[in-house]
Design a protein around this motif. Sequence first.
Motif, PDB file in Angstrom:
ATOM      1  N   HIS A 231       0.855  -1.190   0.000  1.00  0.00           N
ATOM      2  CA  HIS A 231       0.000   0.000   0.000  1.00  0.00           C
ATOM      3  C   HIS A 231       0.883   1.229   0.000  1.00  0.00           C
ATOM      4  O   HIS A 231       2.067   1.163   0.341  1.00  0.00           O
ATOM      5  N   ASP A 233       0.673   5.102   1.850  1.00  0.00           N
ATOM      6  CA  ASP A 233      -0.114   5.780   2.885  1.00  0.00           C
ATOM      7  C   ASP A 233      -0.881   6.938   2.246  1.00  0.00           C
ATOM      8  O   ASP A 233      -0.443   7.501   1.250  1.00  0.00           O
ATOM      9  N   HIS A 289       4.739   0.192   0.131  1.00  0.00           N
ATOM     10  CA  HIS A 289       5.548  -0.551   1.102  1.00  0.00           C
ATOM     11  C   HIS A 289       4.706  -1.670   1.696  1.00  0.00           C
ATOM     12  O   HIS A 289       3.481  -1.727   1.484  1.00  0.00           O
TER      13      HIS A 289
HETATM   14 FE   LIG Z   1       2.122   2.393   5.581  1.00  0.00          FE
END
Ligand SMILES: [Fe+2]
Length: 357
Positions: A231, A233, A289
């Motif tokens: 994903h 952020d 990440h």
């Molecule tokens: Fe994250």
Amino acid sequence: MSTATPNASSDVLDFVVHKANGLKGLVDTGLQSLPRQYIQPPERRLHASQVISQESIPIIDVSNWDDPQLVESIFEAASKWGFFQIINHGIPQEILDHLQDAAHGFFGLPNEERKKFWKGKSPTDTAFLATSFTPLKEKVLEWKDYLSFRYIPGDEKSQTLWPSVCKDPVLDYMKRVEMVIKKLLELLLTKLNVREIDKEKEYALMGSLTINLNYYPHCPNPELVTGVGCHSDISSITVLLQDDIGGLYVRGIEEDSWIHIPPVNGALVINIGDVLQIMSNDQYKSIEHRVVANGSKNRVSVPIFVNPGPDALIGPLPEVLETGAAPRYKPILFSDYFSYFFSKGHDGKNSINYAKI
Ligand SMILES: [Fe+2]
Ligand SMILES: COc1cc(/C=C/C(=O)SCCNC(=O)CCNC(=O)[C@H](O)C(C)(C)COP(=O)(O)OP(=O)(O)OC[C@H]2O[C@@H](n3cnc4c(N)ncnc43)[C@H](O)[C@@H]2OP(=O)(O)O)ccc1O
Ligand SMILES: O=C(O)CCC(=O)C(=O)O
């Protein structure tokens, strides 16, 4: 333990989510083999052949925030890697150690004490315990529980209701880290031709701070699960404290390659989130990440999601478009973007398409 142990595979979601035991409660039953709800399909597992060790993300010394070289190093790291670690940031090691101890302290509480804070049952809406990412929407659960706090400076009324084992360490850390967040945003914005972070920009960059205590229990078959799936952020930036166990990987520049972010004692891992990628019109990169589980140790990590306030309108900054560049994103309300992110499981870099023109 006082709660019935799940004895059939289909009981797992009920035991972990609806009965509020969490993954920690499941592991504490003496789990010997992995329930099918946690087994990822092969294409969502990290394979050793995908990990490259020739590359590493930068480690940046921030002991002098006024050093003209610092802004260049941060700009380069944020534009190329979207990730960097900072050292000599001025937050005492003791505060970082207490924070990690607090995470272990909370997840080491008896099950009945922990579950008082379960999402939907917690005595305060600024602290809750949850599991995985979106457990009612994911095909496969992530190997993680987390205790989440919404940090509102001076909101003592709700902070009094936070778990006593974590309250002071979390607040001590938040008070110290706020200055680091502001300095980082100032430097990042300087290179986007923003001369001053006024109140409106401050609200759009850091109007809401969430701090999570992530807990990844040891796993009988770590290679089959994911701690956190791929994903990016959605924050403007994320500031992460990790312990000495390791397991965080960031997508590399080469096709399907992943780079480990090695634990560095006292360092904070900084990553650019989707909001800053959007505001910078792709100058800064919000990079995917993921977290890999550990076979023998319980890992903790502490991200601060530096988010816009819910009714901030997010789009490429006017200062970035002054050069005549065409905007790549349309303005979006952060609360809409947040709801979209949490309407599905982690799906790599797809969320940002929501805002693309
Ligand atoms: Fe994250
Ligand atoms: C974690 O990885 C992340 C996180 C981030 C986050 C960045 C942030 O800034 S916020 C971090 C804190 N997380 C949140 O604030 C979650 C926000 N969640 C929501 O807004 C909603 O829960 C929802 C995800 C939109 C779902 O809403 P809805 O469909 O209405 O369902 P609910 O009423 O919320 O829940 C139904 C039912 O399920 C229980 N439940 C839901 N999620 C969880 C969970 N994770 N763990 C445990 N239980 C859960 C809920 O309590 C309800 O139970 P009832 O018994 O009351 O029915 C950035 C990047 C990352 O990688
Ligand atoms: O635990 C980590 O190292 C990273 C967690 C993460 O990426 C997240 O919570 O968004």
